[in-house]
Design an enzyme around this catalytic site. Structure first.
Site, mmCIF file in Angstrom:
data_model
loop_
_atom_site.group_PDB
_atom_site.id
_atom_site.type_symbol
_atom_site.label_atom_id
_atom_site.label_comp_id
_atom_site.label_asym_id
_atom_site.label_seq_id
_atom_site.Cartn_x
_atom_site.Cartn_y
_atom_site.Cartn_z
ATOM 1 N N TYR A 135 0.538 -1.242 -0.111
ATOM 2 C CA TYR A 135 0.194 0.070 0.139
ATOM 3 C C TYR A 135 0.940 1.363 0.081
ATOM 4 O O TYR A 135 1.669 1.482 0.831
ATOM 5 C CB TYR A 135 -1.132 -0.120 1.105
ATOM 6 C CG TYR A 135 -2.231 -0.930 0.853
ATOM 7 C CD1 TYR A 135 -2.461 -1.626 -0.420
ATOM 8 C CD2 TYR A 135 -2.998 -0.910 1.942
ATOM 9 C CE1 TYR A 135 -3.497 -2.478 -0.458
ATOM 10 C CE2 TYR A 135 -4.323 -1.810 1.817
ATOM 11 C CZ TYR A 135 -4.420 -2.649 0.321
ATOM 12 O OH TYR A 135 -5.546 -3.127 0.318
ATOM 13 N N LYS A 188 2.186 -15.414 0.321
ATOM 14 C CA LYS A 188 2.119 -16.017 -1.039
ATOM 15 C C LYS A 188 3.594 -16.307 -1.359
ATOM 16 O O LYS A 188 4.185 -15.859 -2.341
ATOM 17 C CB LYS A 188 1.396 -14.933 -2.021
ATOM 18 C CG LYS A 188 1.248 -15.321 -3.471
ATOM 19 C CD LYS A 188 0.460 -16.466 -3.670
ATOM 20 C CE LYS A 188 0.208 -16.960 -5.040
ATOM 21 N NZ LYS A 188 -0.721 -18.032 -5.237
ATOM 22 N N ASP A 221 -4.628 -17.126 -1.913
ATOM 23 C CA ASP A 221 -5.644 -17.727 -2.853
ATOM 24 C C ASP A 221 -6.218 -18.873 -2.216
ATOM 25 O O ASP A 221 -7.433 -19.092 -2.261
ATOM 26 C CB ASP A 221 -5.195 -17.896 -4.209
ATOM 27 C CG ASP A 221 -3.801 -18.659 -4.402
ATOM 28 O OD1 ASP A 221 -2.971 -18.884 -3.178
ATOM 29 O OD2 ASP A 221 -3.216 -19.214 -5.241
ATOM 30 N N ASP A 245 -6.578 -6.759 4.150
ATOM 31 C CA ASP A 245 -7.593 -5.852 3.620
ATOM 32 C C ASP A 245 -8.587 -6.635 2.944
ATOM 33 O O ASP A 245 -9.777 -6.588 3.036
ATOM 34 C CB ASP A 245 -7.075 -4.899 2.893
ATOM 35 C CG ASP A 245 -8.117 -3.515 2.505
ATOM 36 O OD1 ASP A 245 -8.985 -3.644 3.288
ATOM 37 O OD2 ASP A 245 -7.718 -2.760 1.904
ATOM 38 N N ASP A 249 -12.680 -8.102 4.467
ATOM 39 C CA ASP A 249 -13.936 -7.871 3.765
ATOM 40 C C ASP A 249 -14.747 -9.108 3.500
ATOM 41 O O ASP A 249 -15.880 -9.464 3.513
ATOM 42 C CB ASP A 249 -13.670 -7.164 2.787
ATOM 43 C CG ASP A 249 -13.339 -5.602 3.148
ATOM 44 O OD1 ASP A 249 -13.336 -5.343 4.416
ATOM 45 O OD2 ASP A 249 -13.400 -4.749 2.261
#
Length: 356
Positions: A135, A188, A221, A245, A249
């Site tokens: 970010y 990842k 994933d 993030d 959600d």
């Protein structure tokens, strides 16, 4: 008499001036019911109203006042509606997070009784590292982590440091040791082997300091699929910024609604309650906004404050959680959850349970 405890209150934009006062009312009732010290609220300007009165969505005076507080409640901001001069800046919430190094974003996802959920037995907490990753607003002391060497090429810098991994890992393992004693590290590393691989490895190193906690890990994933398929099996999930993030959600929607998703941003000494949802300007002023997410965020804030200051606040936090859950279970809810209650009506119903 017990010494009042000072908490900042920043209403923000959109539905903020409705759900923040509702949350304040509920906190006052819960603290009174718990027999704790009263809250001394410290109102501070932020957002559109602050632009009108102070010429900035986050005045220097607000930041200075927050320096003297350990806890505050922040309403949502609608930075997209700010004048053009402010749209390229960090959002007010982003500036506050960065200024105070609020490195831990803690987001529970727990289904509420009476609310339709894809994963009705989900009860997990996602612990998100809040200062690094990809970010752009958080990577650099000065400037942005995004840049364009030519008009047709855009690059972003992802930053992962051992120090940041260690402190967020300790946050996750300490939390898990007080819950169901399981931490899942999300990364990842099969592709981003140096950055998220470092995150995974440091979390596992910290995990060895908590022998009572079981540790496993998953690629991001695969984790998204696992949350959908068997989200009720997870306890504490720890991950870097962008993955956190997205997954938080997803977990919020699987457990019911983003409108009920609580969230705090915290350092070791300061805590900011801030619901995960946005300002919803399309329903602002209609007395129909769902205040649950911010109420539960405030409960998280009280629980954290209580661990440092006064156990009465821990009791007040539990009372808020129980009253909100009981109110929804009784069929009282705002329209987003299929109910007919107004923001005011729902708040009154929660307060009645707190005072009963």
């Amino acid at each position: 008499m017990l010494r009042p405890y000072r908490i900042g209150i920043l209403e923000g934009d959109g539905i903020g001036p409705e759900i923040v006062p509702a949350t304040r009312t509920v906190v006052d009732a819960a603290v009174e019911a718990a027999g704790g010290p009263p809250v001394e609220w410290v109102p501070l300007p932020i957002g559109t109203s602050a632009i009108e009165t102070h010429g900035s969505p986050l005045p220097d005076s607000t930041l200075a006042a927050l320096e003297g507080l350990e806890a505050w409640i922040l309403g949502p901001h609608d930075s997209a509606s700010y004048p053009e001069a402010f749209r390229g800046e960090l959002t007010p919430g982003g500036r506050i997070r960065k200024h105070f190094d609020l490195f831990a974003n803690i987001r529970p996802a727990c289904a509420l009784p009476g609310v339709r959920a894809v994963s009705p037995k989900m009860d997990l907490v996602l612990v998100r590292e809040n200062t690094e990753g990809f970010y752009a607003d958080r990577n650099m002391a000065v400037g942005s982590g995004e840049f364009m060497p030519t008009p047709d090429v855009a690059l972003a810098v992802g930053v992962i440091t051992r120090a940041a991994c260690e402190r967020i890992a300790h946050t996750a393992f300490d939390l898990a040791s007080r819950r169901r004693k399981r931490v899942t590290v999300v990364h990842k590393a099969n592709v981003l082997s140096h950055t998220t691989g470092l995150f995974r490895d440091v979390c596992r190193e910290v995990g060895r300091l908590y022998p009572s906690v079981t540790v496993d890990d998953a690629h991001v994933d695969a984790m998204a699929a696992l949350l959908v398929r068997r989200g009720e099996e997870f306890d504490v999930v720890v991950t870097e910024n962008m993955f956190g993030d997205i997954l938080s959600d997803l977990a919020a929607e699987l457990s019911g609604s983003l409108g009920t998703a609580a969230s705090i941003n915290a350092s070791r000494t300061k805590t900011m309650a801030q619901a995960a949802h946005g300002a919803a300007p399309d329903i602002a002023g209609q007395d129909c906004a769902d205040p649950i997410a911010l109420m539960l965020s405030a409960a998280m804030l009280l629980d954290r404050v209580g661990a440092r200051e006064d156990v009465y606040f821990i009791d007040a936090a539990r009372r808020i959680e129980d009253a909100v859950r009981a109110t929804v279970a009784a069929g009282i809810a705002t329209p987003d959850l299929g109910g007919t209650a107004s923001t005011t009506g729902f708040t009154e119903a929660v307060v009645q349970r707190l005072r009963a």
